[in-house]
Design a protein around this motif. Structure first.
Motif, PDB file in Angstrom:
ATOM      1  N   ASP A 182      -6.490  -2.460 -12.047  1.00 31.38           N
ATOM      2  CA  ASP A 182      -5.595  -1.592 -12.828  1.00 31.38           C
ATOM      3  C   ASP A 182      -4.702  -0.714 -11.954  1.00 31.38           C
ATOM      4  N   GLY A 183      -4.813  -0.867 -10.634  1.00 29.55           N
ATOM      5  CA  GLY A 183      -3.892  -0.178  -9.732  1.00 29.55           C
ATOM      6  C   GLY A 183      -4.278   1.240  -9.363  1.00 29.55           C
ATOM      7  N   ARG A 184      -5.439   1.709  -9.802  1.00 26.98           N
ATOM      8  CA  ARG A 184      -5.846   3.067  -9.423  1.00 26.98           C
ATOM      9  C   ARG A 184      -6.206   3.157  -7.940  1.00 26.98           C
ATOM     10  N   LEU A 185      -6.555   2.040  -7.355  1.00 29.35           N
ATOM     11  CA  LEU A 185      -6.829   1.966  -5.926  1.00 29.35           C
ATOM     12  C   LEU A 185      -6.073   0.792  -5.341  1.00 29.35           C
ATOM     13  N   THR A 186      -5.840   0.841  -4.043  1.00 28.10           N
ATOM     14  CA  THR A 186      -5.268  -0.295  -3.323  1.00 28.10           C
ATOM     15  C   THR A 186      -6.155  -0.599  -2.121  1.00 28.10           C
ATOM     16  N   PRO A 187      -6.182  -1.847  -1.663  1.00 25.82           N
ATOM     17  CA  PRO A 187      -6.954  -2.160  -0.460  1.00 25.82           C
ATOM     18  C   PRO A 187      -6.538  -1.308   0.726  1.00 25.82           C
ATOM     19  N   ARG A 188      -5.225  -1.068   0.877  1.00 27.90           N
ATOM     20  CA  ARG A 188      -4.760  -0.280   2.017  1.00 27.90           C
ATOM     21  C   ARG A 188      -5.343   1.136   1.983  1.00 27.90           C
ATOM     22  N   ARG A 189      -5.385   1.726   0.793  1.00 26.03           N
ATOM     23  CA  ARG A 189      -5.905   3.087   0.682  1.00 26.03           C
ATOM     24  C   ARG A 189      -7.374   3.141   1.091  1.00 26.03           C
ATOM     25  N   LEU A 190      -8.154   2.175   0.687  1.00 25.55           N
ATOM     26  CA  LEU A 190      -9.568   2.163   1.049  1.00 25.55           C
ATOM     27  C   LEU A 190      -9.749   1.987   2.550  1.00 25.55           C
ATOM     28  N   VAL A 191      -8.976   1.091   3.143  1.00 27.79           N
ATOM     29  CA  VAL A 191      -9.076   0.883   4.591  1.00 27.79           C
ATOM     30  C   VAL A 191      -8.656   2.148   5.333  1.00 27.79           C
ATOM     31  N   ARG A 192      -7.637   2.839   4.831  1.00 23.76           N
ATOM     32  CA  ARG A 192      -7.188   4.065   5.480  1.00 23.76           C
ATOM     33  C   ARG A 192      -8.275   5.141   5.428  1.00 23.76           C
ATOM     34  N   VAL A 193      -8.973   5.245   4.314  1.00 26.66           N
ATOM     35  CA  VAL A 193     -10.059   6.227   4.215  1.00 26.66           C
ATOM     36  C   VAL A 193     -11.157   5.911   5.224  1.00 26.66           C
ATOM     37  N   ILE A 194     -11.488   4.633   5.371  1.00 24.90           N
ATOM     38  CA  ILE A 194     -12.487   4.246   6.386  1.00 24.90           C
ATOM     39  C   ILE A 194     -12.036   4.728   7.759  1.00 24.90           C
ATOM     40  N   ASP A 195     -10.768   4.496   8.082  1.00 24.88           N
ATOM     41  CA  ASP A 195     -10.251   4.875   9.396  1.00 24.88           C
ATOM     42  C   ASP A 195     -10.235   6.384   9.592  1.00 24.88           C
ATOM     43  N   GLU A 196     -10.095   7.129   8.492  1.00 22.83           N
ATOM     44  CA  GLU A 196      -9.999   8.583   8.589  1.00 22.83           C
ATOM     45  C   GLU A 196     -11.345   9.273   8.721  1.00 22.83           C
ATOM     46  N   ILE A 197     -12.428   8.549   8.477  1.00 21.87           N
ATOM     47  CA  ILE A 197     -13.755   9.140   8.640  1.00 21.87           C
ATOM     48  C   ILE A 197     -14.142   8.965  10.100  1.00 21.87           C
ATOM     49  N   VAL A 198     -13.705   9.909  10.901  1.00 20.81           N
ATOM     50  CA  VAL A 198     -13.780   9.742  12.353  1.00 20.81           C
ATOM     51  C   VAL A 198     -15.144  10.072  12.938  1.00 20.81           C
ATOM     52  N   ASP A 199     -16.034  10.639  12.118  1.00 15.11           N
ATOM     53  CA  ASP A 199     -17.303  11.061  12.701  1.00 15.11           C
ATOM     54  C   ASP A 199     -18.275   9.916  12.884  1.00 15.11           C
ATOM     55  N   ALA A 200     -18.018   8.772  12.260  1.00  8.99           N
ATOM     56  CA  ALA A 200     -18.999   7.690  12.333  1.00  8.99           C
ATOM     57  C   ALA A 200     -18.292   6.348  12.317  1.00  8.99           C
ATOM     58  N   PRO A 201     -17.776   5.888  13.458  1.00  9.57           N
ATOM     59  CA  PRO A 201     -17.051   4.612  13.496  1.00  9.57           C
ATOM     60  C   PRO A 201     -17.906   3.427  13.090  1.00  9.57           C
ATOM     61  N   GLY A 202     -19.215   3.500  13.305  1.00  8.46           N
ATOM     62  CA  GLY A 202     -20.094   2.416  12.892  1.00  8.46           C
ATOM     63  C   GLY A 202     -20.815   2.728  11.603  1.00  8.46           C
ATOM     64  N   ARG A 203     -20.176   3.490  10.760  1.00  5.28           N
ATOM     65  CA  ARG A 203     -20.754   4.047   9.551  1.00  5.28           C
ATOM     66  C   ARG A 203     -21.380   2.965   8.675  1.00  5.28           C
ATOM     67  N   ASN A 204     -22.570   3.279   8.151  1.00  3.97           N
ATOM     68  CA  ASN A 204     -23.213   2.348   7.234  1.00  3.97           C
ATOM     69  C   ASN A 204     -22.298   2.088   6.044  1.00  3.97           C
ATOM     70  N   GLY A 205     -22.249   0.845   5.605  1.00  3.35           N
ATOM     71  CA  GLY A 205     -21.449   0.494   4.437  1.00  3.35           C
ATOM     72  C   GLY A 205     -20.067  -0.009   4.754  1.00  3.35           C
ATOM     73  N   THR A 206     -19.568   0.258   5.964  1.00  4.14           N
ATOM     74  CA  THR A 206     -18.216  -0.177   6.306  1.00  4.14           C
ATOM     75  C   THR A 206     -18.094  -1.697   6.244  1.00  4.14           C
ATOM     76  N   ALA A 207     -19.065  -2.394   6.812  1.00  2.00           N
ATOM     77  CA  ALA A 207     -19.022  -3.857   6.793  1.00  2.00           C
ATOM     78  C   ALA A 207     -19.099  -4.384   5.367  1.00  2.00           C
ATOM     79  N   LEU A 208     -19.942  -3.744   4.538  1.00  2.00           N
ATOM     80  CA  LEU A 208     -20.075  -4.180   3.149  1.00  2.00           C
ATOM     81  C   LEU A 208     -18.766  -3.984   2.393  1.00  2.00           C
ATOM     82  N   LEU A 209     -18.128  -2.837   2.601  1.00  2.00           N
ATOM     83  CA  LEU A 209     -16.868  -2.570   1.911  1.00  2.00           C
ATOM     84  C   LEU A 209     -15.793  -3.560   2.331  1.00  2.00           C
ATOM     85  N   LYS A 210     -15.723  -3.847   3.626  1.00  2.00           N
ATOM     86  CA  LYS A 210     -14.717  -4.805   4.092  1.00  2.00           C
ATOM     87  C   LYS A 210     -14.997  -6.202   3.556  1.00  2.00           C
ATOM     88  N   ALA A 211     -16.285  -6.532   3.380  1.00  2.00           N
ATOM     89  CA  ALA A 211     -16.619  -7.830   2.771  1.00  2.00           C
ATOM     90  C   ALA A 211     -16.171  -7.865   1.321  1.00  2.00           C
TER      91      ALA A 211
END
Length: 278
Positions: free
Chosen positions: A134-163
């Protein structure tokens, strides 16, 4: 006091059982059932700058049912230990914050990213896919949020979200699982008789139409939301103009058209194949 009562008056009300003290500085009227919203607000008020996050934010945002445990996120330098509250220590920049009524919560995109740490792939896709459709989110926005969480580059869940995002990031391709799903869905909806990679020549230029009904001059062209950028626009427009100049009616199709509840493709086809519409 914010409630207009002195400490002495509050102590009197507590001793009389009219008011109960939940936590330091936090009181509520006795006897009323404690709602999920009240429990979440208690957790948020327990630490300056805290926001409802993870499953609590998901509940406030209407994505999931009320969780059994309250989840809040606080600054990395702050500690919060309270019964019934799970405190996550992580930066929450302004762009990751939102308000729903009186509740400070993580933004929709940040909430989905955080939920990836607590979900399996199917559950995460069930939450995320309707928001992308429905357009409330975009893939780019989600990827950008992952990149902006700078405290944990290997953060749990990142691989799952990208999958979970994988099917949204890649274009449909001939022979791909996405193409198989599309062709199966077309047949299920009664749009059989199609061919794939239909050859069309226009003034010396040869094109291959991904899915076509030659007799009706109707075709579907695979695209990918993240891969058809500005460098492709001129070629795409010229291709479309050439194909349409010889009578073809074409529609771009991406994986969003395969998501549960998506109807735009079927509405378009129904207008082109009135007698075949399922």
């Amino acid at each position: 006091m914010h409630c207009g009562l002195t400490r002495h008056q509050l102590r009197t009300l507590v001793s009389q059982g009219i008011v109960e003290r939940r936590r330091p500085g936090l009181y509520r009227v006795s006897g009323a059932a404690l709602s999920p919203e009240q429990r979440i607000m208690e957790g948020v008020l327990a630490a300056p700058g805290a926001v409802a996050s993870h499953e609590s934010a998901g509940f406030v945002l209407g994505l999931i049912p009320a969780p059994s445990q309250v989840h809040v996120t606080v600054a990395p330098t702050r500690r919060l230990r309270l019964d019934g509250v799970t405190a996550h220590r992580s930066p929450v920049p302004k762009s990751h914050r939102a308000h729903v009524g009186p509740f400070p919560v993580t933004s929709l995109a940040r909430t989905v990213v955080d939920l990836a740490t607590m979900s399996d792939l199917d559950r995460l896709a069930e939450i995320m896919d309707p928001l992308l459709v429905d357009g409330r989110l975009t893939p780019r926005r989600l990827v950008r949020v992952i990149d902006e969480i700078v405290d944990a580059p290997g953060r749990n869940g990142t691989a799952l979200l990208k999958a979970a995002l994988d099917v949204w990031a890649k274009p449909i391709k001939p022979g791909s699982p996405a193409e198989v799903r599309l062709l199966r869905r077309l047949t299920e909806h009664g749009y059989d008789g199609f061919v794939t990679q239909q050859r069309v020549t226009v003034e010396g230029s040869t094109y291959f139409l991904d899915v076509a009904w030659p007799e009706e001059l109707v075709s579907l062209e695979y695209t990918g939301k993240l891969h058809h950028g500005p460098r492709r626009w001129a070629n795409d427009e010229r291709r479309t103009a050439d194909i349409e100049s010889v009578g073809w009616r074409s529609r771009e199709v991406d994986v969003a058209d395969l998501a549960p509840g998506s109807t735009s493709l079927w509405t378009w086809l129904a207008k082109k194949f009135i007698s075949r519409a399922a």
